[in-house]
Enzyme design. Structure first.
Site, short mmCIF file in Angstrom:
data_model
loop_
_atom_site.label_atom_id
_atom_site.label_comp_id
_atom_site.label_asym_id
_atom_site.label_seq_id
_atom_site.Cartn_x
_atom_site.Cartn_y
_atom_site.Cartn_z
N GLU A 94 4.75 -33.82 -1.45
CA GLU A 94 3.71 -33.47 -2.05
C GLU A 94 4.22 -32.63 -3.36
OE1 GLU A 94 1.34 -35.02 -0.52
OE2 GLU A 94 0.23 -33.28 -0.04
N LYS A 129 -14.47 -7.76 -8.60
CA LYS A 129 -13.68 -8.50 -9.45
C LYS A 129 -12.87 -9.61 -8.63
CE LYS A 129 -10.31 -8.20 -13.10
NZ LYS A 129 -9.33 -7.11 -13.82
N ASP A 130 -12.42 -9.16 -7.42
CA ASP A 130 -11.79 -10.14 -6.51
C ASP A 130 -13.02 -11.24 -5.84
OD1 ASP A 130 -9.36 -9.51 -6.69
OD2 ASP A 130 -9.39 -8.21 -4.79
N HIS A 141 0.86 -1.26 0.06
CA HIS A 141 0.09 -0.04 -0.08
C HIS A 141 0.88 1.32 -0.13
CE1 HIS A 141 -4.27 -1.53 0.93
NE2 HIS A 141 -3.56 -2.36 0.19
N SER A 185 -0.31 -1.17 -6.15
CA SER A 185 -0.03 -2.15 -7.25
C SER A 185 0.76 -1.68 -8.54
CB SER A 185 -1.42 -3.07 -7.63
OG SER A 185 -2.20 -3.41 -6.43
#
Ligand code: HEM
Lengths: 433, 258
Positions: free
Chosen positions: A302, A258-259, A230, A234
């Protein structure tokens, strides 16, 4: 202004100018004046100016945060029913599966959640590599991300030991034994990890304790990761900084919705695994109780560790293998300085644009090698792929930045969006909320 | 669009690595067991109650001589279609040790539905002693503890053959096509018509093996039906939610040029 009180200058730090006072009741304002959490959230989540042009690759950060919460919630409830004792752990997991209400759901969500977490974080990191999100001024943001990856790896390994099946036991044995390659103190480290002279009940107990605590350390580092994010906001697919308000939109509602859309798509994928393929990504041997007397024919980690496992086994020397394996993760710390290109986004880098895809391709090859016994062609392929992995970071990245001729960058995000986008009927450009 | 395709391919690639990781290992030199159709496969898969009851009958009359199913309780048998009274009756046929009582003694009593189904041996040493040193594993998780578990157990039970010429068998070992290494210490457990089914189904070896797999698959994953049903509802719900969010996203983003 939210609170206009005598003595409090407008826009003072306790009441940021961006706080929209309207719409909040008196109580909220009373609290916020003393404990500015509400204005903080509004500043960082609602108004938070975000580049207008983020694509779906930017969904994976919030997804990673959500899956972290899912892991903690399911983990805490599993811990209420799980018994960390070498002779009871396996059966207690079976009791969770059979007798605890929705215990099967809890466990399958936690088990597959770990895989989803890695899938999301690997995609998230690839996004960073492709769009150069680690470059100035976001180097620490990237570094904190690599710290999160390391903590996740530790957490997932420790968690995988808890059900105390054959793979749990033997993975613990193989991985802890790696530390014996450390010169001088290696054996002491291994004894410390084991709490004895072999993997046993003390090992399980300390692994459980650490598995419980590390996720909360991850939460703390995620917090720092977000503070760093922040600070400068971004990055974006064009890789150029925002120059003015026309390049930004408020996070809410544009990116919240959108998220949410991305989250629900992801949850479908997750649900397919949890409900229809819950053991697809797991190893059947982990349904055999741990047995120190019987070594499984193939000990495999894994899937999310397979590429690193392949690197470990690519060299015959144990110490070198361990160094290379850890080096494969640690090298990520240096990426901001290994990449010498002045341009962030691969979109404007004609060569790196293609080269960047070779890295995930190489990782898939390594994963495939890691899943197979180290013999025949797999050895050679594994060595070539390991070589390429380091070649990519140590040679290609610095070199390409120097010799590649980037395409011209757009003047601004807004200009690029306006030039590319189809005409919008209600053309109110860059409306602010 | 191109990018999303590549991304999808990447995800599929990773999933494949995970998938082959599950199968490529642990097979040893035994052939992959042929795929069978099971009622519990697929999105709507459920267990076949009649087959499970027959399978339980074979387990009880044959396999229980050597193998336990320790994660099962008698009460669980209600899930394969037995009534409460039938479960009580099945439990009461078995003696279990309880105690200590008020005078400090352990004592024998008929089992109750709340008891775990007891295995044939007191401990692994006793089990080995009775089986030429080999350990008959607990069967409650066998369908999940082997690659392609149900297919494997079926193939194993029907996979006994005379050893091919030139293969030297160790003492007390039997040739099995699907067992890793082909030499298994378990004598062929199933013979034609060994079990007289209550419902009159002919007791061929493949029939008994199939029924056993139905029973053992349920024993390993008793919540499968609940999981399949819940999954269908959850995914349907999520698809609707995704549609709503997508529409909302389109609507909200139409306010600006992007
Ligand atoms: C970063 C987040 C986490 C990751 C990546 C993670 C990963 C894992 C993994 C891979 C397993 C093995 C699953 C299996 O094969 O059964 C596991 C098991 C377990 N985890 Fe976590 N975990 C996380 C957070 C937590 C938290 C916060 C708790 C408790 C407070 C927790 C409690 C447990 C317990 C009790 C088990 C054993 C039960 C089981 O195996 O299902 N986990 N974890």
């Amino acid at each position: 202004m939210a609170v206009s009180q005598p003595g409090v200058p407008a826009g003072s730090s306790s009441t940021p100018a961006s706080l929209p006072g309207s719409g909040h009741g008196r109580l909220v304002r009373w609290i916020d004046h003393r404990l500015p959490v509400i204005s903080f959230l509004e500043h960082e989540l609602t108004a938070y100016p975000t580049p207008v042009n983020l694509n779906y690759w930017w969904n994976f950060g919030s997804l990673a945060g959500i899956i972290l919460v899912i892991m903690i919630v399911t983990g805490v409830v599993l811990a209420m029913h799980y018994t960390p004792h070498a002779s009871l752990a396996f059966d207690s997991v079976e009791r969770i599966m059979r007798d605890v209400n929705y215990g099967w759901l809890l466990r399958y969500v936690h088990m597959n959640g770990a895989s989803m977490f890695f899938l999301i974080v690997y995609i998230h990191m690839f996004r960073g590599l492709y769009y150069g999100s680690y470059k100035y001024p976001r180097e620490l943001l990237w570094i904190l991300g690599v710290v999160i990856l390391l903590l996740m790896m530790a957490t997932a390994f420790l968690g995988y030991v808890l059900p105390w099946g054959q793979m749990s036991y033997w993975a613990a044995t193989v991985i802890t034994n790696m530390f014996s390659a450390v010169p001088l103190v290696g054996d002491s480290i291994v004894t410390l990890l084991w709490g004895g002279f072999t993997v046993g009940n003390p090992t399980l107990n300390r692994f459980y304790s650490l598995h419980y605590v590390l996720p909360f350390v991850i939460v703390a580092v995620v917090g720092l990761h977000l503070v760093a994010l922040h600070q400068h906001g971004s990055n974006n697919p064009l890789g150029i900084e925002r120059r003015g308000p026309q390049d930004s939109i408020p996070f809410h509602p544009y990116y919240t919705i959108k998220d949410m859309f991305g989250l629900s798509v992801f949850l479908i994928v997750f649900a397919v695994f949890v409900f229809y393929l819950p053991n697809f990504l797991g190893h059947p041997d982990n349904y055999i109780p741990a047995n120190p007397m019987v070594t499984p024919p193939h000990i495999v980690p894994e899937w999310y560790f397979l590429p690193f496992y392949a690197i470990l086994r690519s060299v015959p020397d144990k110490l070198l293998g361990v160094v290379l394996m850890f080096g494969a993760v640690l090298i990520l710390f240096l990426v901001p300085w290994l990449d010498t290109s002045p341009v962030r986004s691969a979109r404007f880098r004609p060569v790196y644009r293609w080269v960047s895809w070779l890295l995930p391709a190489d990782a898939i090859v390594l994963g495939w090698v890691g899943a197979n016994p180290p013999s025949g062609a797999f050895v050679v392929i594994g060595q070539i792929a390991t070589f390429y992995y380091f070649f990519h970071f140590l040679i290609l990245m610095p070199l390409l930045g120097k010799i590649e001729r980037p395409r011209p960058l757009p003047i601004s995000i807004g200009a690029a969006v306006l030039a590319a986008g189809p005409p919008v009927p209600a053309a109110a450009p860059m409306e602010r909320r | 669009m191109f990018r999303s395709i590549v991304a999808a391919a990447l995800v599929a690639g990773l999933a494949l690595v995970g998938g082959t990781a599950g199968t490529a290992r642990a097979e040893g030199d035994a052939p992959h067991p042929p795929h069978q159709k099971w009622s519990f496969d697929g999105v709507f898969g459920t267990y076949d109650r009649a087959a499970m009851q027959r399978g339980f009958q074979v387990y009880k009359e044959v396999c229980a001589a050597c193998h336990g199913v320790k994660h099962l309780y008698f009460r669980d048998l209600a899930q394969i279609g037995y009534s409460e009274d039938q479960v009580k009756g099945i439990a009461a046929q078995v003696q279990v040790t309880d105690g200590p009582n008020d005078s400090g003694e352990m004592f024998q009593r008929p089992a109750r539905p709340s008891d775990p189904i007891p295995g044939p041996f007191a401990n692994d040493q006793a089990a080995r002693a009775a089986n030429n040193g080999a350990l008959p594993v607990d069967l409650s998780l066998i369908a999940k503890a082997r690659v392609s578990g149900p297919d494997y157990v079926f193939a194993l039970l029907t996979g006994y053959k005379d050893p091919p010429a030139g293969v030297k068998m160790n003492p007390n070992m039997y040739f099995n096509e699907y067992y890793p290494g082909h030499q298994i210490a378990m004598p062929p457990p199933l013979n034609p018509d060994q079990v007289k089914y209550a419902d009159g189904t002919p007791g061929s070896v493949p029939q008994m093996a199939r029924d056993l797999v139905s029973f053992l698959a349920w024993a390993a994953e008793p919540t499968l039906e609940e999981r399949h049903r819940a999954g269908f509802k959850v995914i349907l719900f999520l698809i609707v939610v995704t549609g709503v969010f997508y529409a909302a996203k389109r609507k909200i983003w139409s306010r600006i040029q992007h």
